[in-house]
Design a protein around this motif. Sequence first.
Motif, PDB file in Angstrom:
ATOM      1  N   VAL A  61      29.421 -21.956 -11.570  1.00 22.62           N
ATOM      2  CA  VAL A  61      29.788 -21.006 -12.487  1.00 22.62           C
ATOM      3  C   VAL A  61      28.997 -21.205 -13.825  1.00 22.62           C
ATOM      4  CG1 VAL A  61      32.421 -20.755 -11.871  1.00 22.62           C
ATOM      5  CG2 VAL A  61      31.697 -22.700 -13.420  1.00 22.62           C
ATOM      6  N   ASN A  62      27.926 -22.172 -13.545  1.00 18.07           N
ATOM      7  CA  ASN A  62      26.977 -22.611 -14.591  1.00 18.07           C
ATOM      8  C   ASN A  62      25.644 -22.479 -14.295  1.00 18.07           C
ATOM      9  OD1 ASN A  62      25.365 -24.855 -16.128  1.00 18.07           O
ATOM     10  ND2 ASN A  62      27.029 -24.092 -17.564  1.00 18.07           N
ATOM     11  N   LYS A  63      24.882 -21.926 -14.967  1.00 19.01           N
ATOM     12  CA  LYS A  63      23.300 -21.459 -14.343  1.00 19.01           C
ATOM     13  C   LYS A  63      22.386 -23.058 -14.286  1.00 19.01           C
ATOM     14  CE  LYS A  63      19.247 -18.989 -15.307  1.00 19.01           C
ATOM     15  NZ  LYS A  63      18.285 -18.351 -16.089  1.00 19.01           N
ATOM     16  N   GLN A  64      22.805 -23.886 -15.551  1.00 21.79           N
ATOM     17  CA  GLN A  64      22.043 -24.971 -15.431  1.00 21.79           C
ATOM     18  C   GLN A  64      22.483 -26.092 -14.485  1.00 21.79           C
ATOM     19  OE1 GLN A  64      23.394 -23.546 -18.285  1.00 21.79           O
ATOM     20  NE2 GLN A  64      21.219 -22.799 -18.574  1.00 21.79           N
ATOM     21  N   LYS A  65      23.943 -26.132 -14.105  1.00 23.18           N
ATOM     22  CA  LYS A  65      24.195 -27.025 -12.850  1.00 23.18           C
ATOM     23  C   LYS A  65      23.854 -26.600 -11.742  1.00 23.18           C
ATOM     24  CE  LYS A  65      28.368 -28.672 -15.214  1.00 23.18           C
ATOM     25  NZ  LYS A  65      30.049 -28.585 -15.520  1.00 23.18           N
ATOM     26  N   THR A  66      23.983 -25.171 -11.477  1.00 20.28           N
ATOM     27  CA  THR A  66      23.292 -24.573 -10.229  1.00 20.28           C
ATOM     28  C   THR A  66      22.023 -24.807  -9.962  1.00 20.28           C
ATOM     29  OG1 THR A  66      24.989 -22.764 -10.374  1.00 20.28           O
ATOM     30  CG2 THR A  66      23.259 -22.470  -8.861  1.00 20.28           C
TER      31      THR A  66
END
Length: 751
Positions: free
Chosen positions: A472-477
């Motif tokens: 649900v989070n681009k940076q974490k992905t």
Amino acid sequence: MWLPMLIKRLNHTDMQKQGLKLTAEEIYSVNNSSLKDAIVQFGGFCTGEFISPEGLLLTNHHCGYGAIQANSTPQNDYLTNGFWATSKDQELPNEGLFVDILVRMDDVTGKVLEGITASTSETERAKLVAERMAAISKEAGNNGQYVSYVRDFYNGNEFYLFIYERFTDVRLVGTPPSSVGKYGGDTDNWMWPRHTGDFSMFRVYMAADGKPAAYSKSNVPYKPKHHLPINIADKTPGDFSMVFGFPGRTKRFMTSHGLKLEVNQLNKSRIKLRERKLALWKEDMDKADATRIQYASKYASTANYYKYSIGQNEGITRMHTIEGKLVDEDKFQAWANDAQRKATYGNVLNEIAAAYNTIEKYNLHNIYLNETVLGTESLMMAYRFSALNNALKSGDAAAAQRAAQDLQGRLDGFFKDYNAATDKKVFAAMMKFYSEDIAKDQQPAAFKAMVAKYKGDFNKLADHVYSNSFVVNKQKTEAFLKNPTQKKLEADPAFAIVNSILENYLTTIKPKLDEANAKLATANRLYVAGVRLMNPDKVFYPDANSTLRLSYGSVKDYSPQDGVVYNYYTTMDGLMAKEDPNNEEFEVPAKLKELYNKKDYGRYANSKGEMVVNFITDNDITGGNSGSPVINGRGELTGLAFDGNWEAMTGDLVYDADYKRCINMDSRYLLFIIEKYAGANNLISEMTIVDKPSPGPADAASASVSKGNTPQAELLDAVMTEAKQNLNNGKDEFKIEKKKGDVKVKLQIKD
């Protein structure tokens, strides 16, 4: 929905009687330029047509919506404001968008079914058919030069090969604002009267050598073998019209058992689930422009078949469709009980009923998998990690790297149009529906344990998932994809939910559905074959399956209910009457109001001085036909098909001759918006515009009588010419009398 290659044998004579002036070869030819060369499959889900020799392509606004939305930002909001390229270097590329142009179609039934007899087992038959379809498609593809495939027709009784050229450099050229292209919004969707300018324009590019090529500034506009002239003359009831396009899917040979499943399970579930999702999206879209833009295309797509399902259920009830099918099935059974036919056809309907009994038991899980699980954005993204998970589990480092790179390439597009807070609310609602509506013995243990952990509080479950999942989070992905591990992926709560539901579906639900559907396919094939044998004098058209089809009919009004008659066209008077500045669905741009108030319609007004917006015909269309050209008997574009009418939402399941109407944007409104509203005269200059009344059945009758130089023929020609002019000038009543020697022809028309 006729196959163009068969028009000459099956339909051409009938079409001529109704007003067609073209030869069958001018409609479909492999060796020469024909209408089929102007038609493309747009993006794999709509239809488009070339309207200039420079590759200028016309389709619906809602077909181009995704590309328009992808190019929009809060600073350059093309959805709200529209976009017009005044030169080719301003046209906008669209990654992933393509058009397929048909090269040819061939009947390969003999090759596919060679050696297969009634004694061939169903397992062996399926294996042989699949292998031969794949081999024929591969050979026709010519080592990747073409996109080719074989499709089955009449429920597996016939097979046709389709060969296409695919062009992937497709650029946005022009679009009106949504207040024009989507005027009426969801309120008017599927409804008549309509006042929508549902169009957008693209250009197809090719390499300098004429071959398909990826986007490059060095590419040149595609040179179509044929483009459609645009007719701006008045239309009258009875004018011949045909729709050329790619209808998606119909199931008109479906039995009463299938119809009951559609009405009571599929449509009811879709209505319930999408209604809730749309409400949650709309709530956040109304709060912020950024969210509105992010979800505009997704909302429109989801709303389309939500409303369709409501209309279809109402139509099936009104038309007593199921009762009609039962009557047909009784006739079939009586025919099948004949001693010579009983062994082959006698038990077909019982086998269909038995298959549907099994399908009904497990099909709700199938529906909910698509609508609630994969219909939630975070879970859909998590599902896309399945290939990576499989590669990590197998230890295939190269496959894992490819999967990670593929996912990395999807992130910008996904997160550009993603709002985690909005999706979180949808997740809670959809998981609650899944938990409550799916039989507990069909739910995976891991999912039930997670629900139990939070004591059935799906908001708390959502808090857990959206606080701990990286998808649900681009940076974490991105961080995960730099160093993906199976342990971390399987521990992700979003992936854990999807993985558990999907594994459960694949191991326990899908095998039962596959077995039942295989039995159903066999029985349906025999049923359709029997129906055709039972009616040897009837010419059947095959169900739609996203292949090129032609429907022919005429401009025609209709009566939706007692005491009500709908006219065959609408004007800007009706558009302005609907205006509501406080409702985004019915906002009218200031420039359009100014043109209306001045009646500044130029050459595009009809003979009464009206600006016609939409019109209706009785052409047979369905999803996939969106963007199809409406073509007159001389092969000229008179409009752009964009919708069906509410009263005939049964169209995918049964054709309703009394109610079925195709809703079209008038060619004159198209050109009026381009020229007068947008000032895009550079586009107008590319087109071939003609002003000659469309041929109708009266013209065809006149032509057939006029052969030779008899006085009767000469007088009839003169009368018909004058009558057509009077009708085009809007006269409701007139008399014409012509004499030559002892011959007299009189005509009287009364409103």
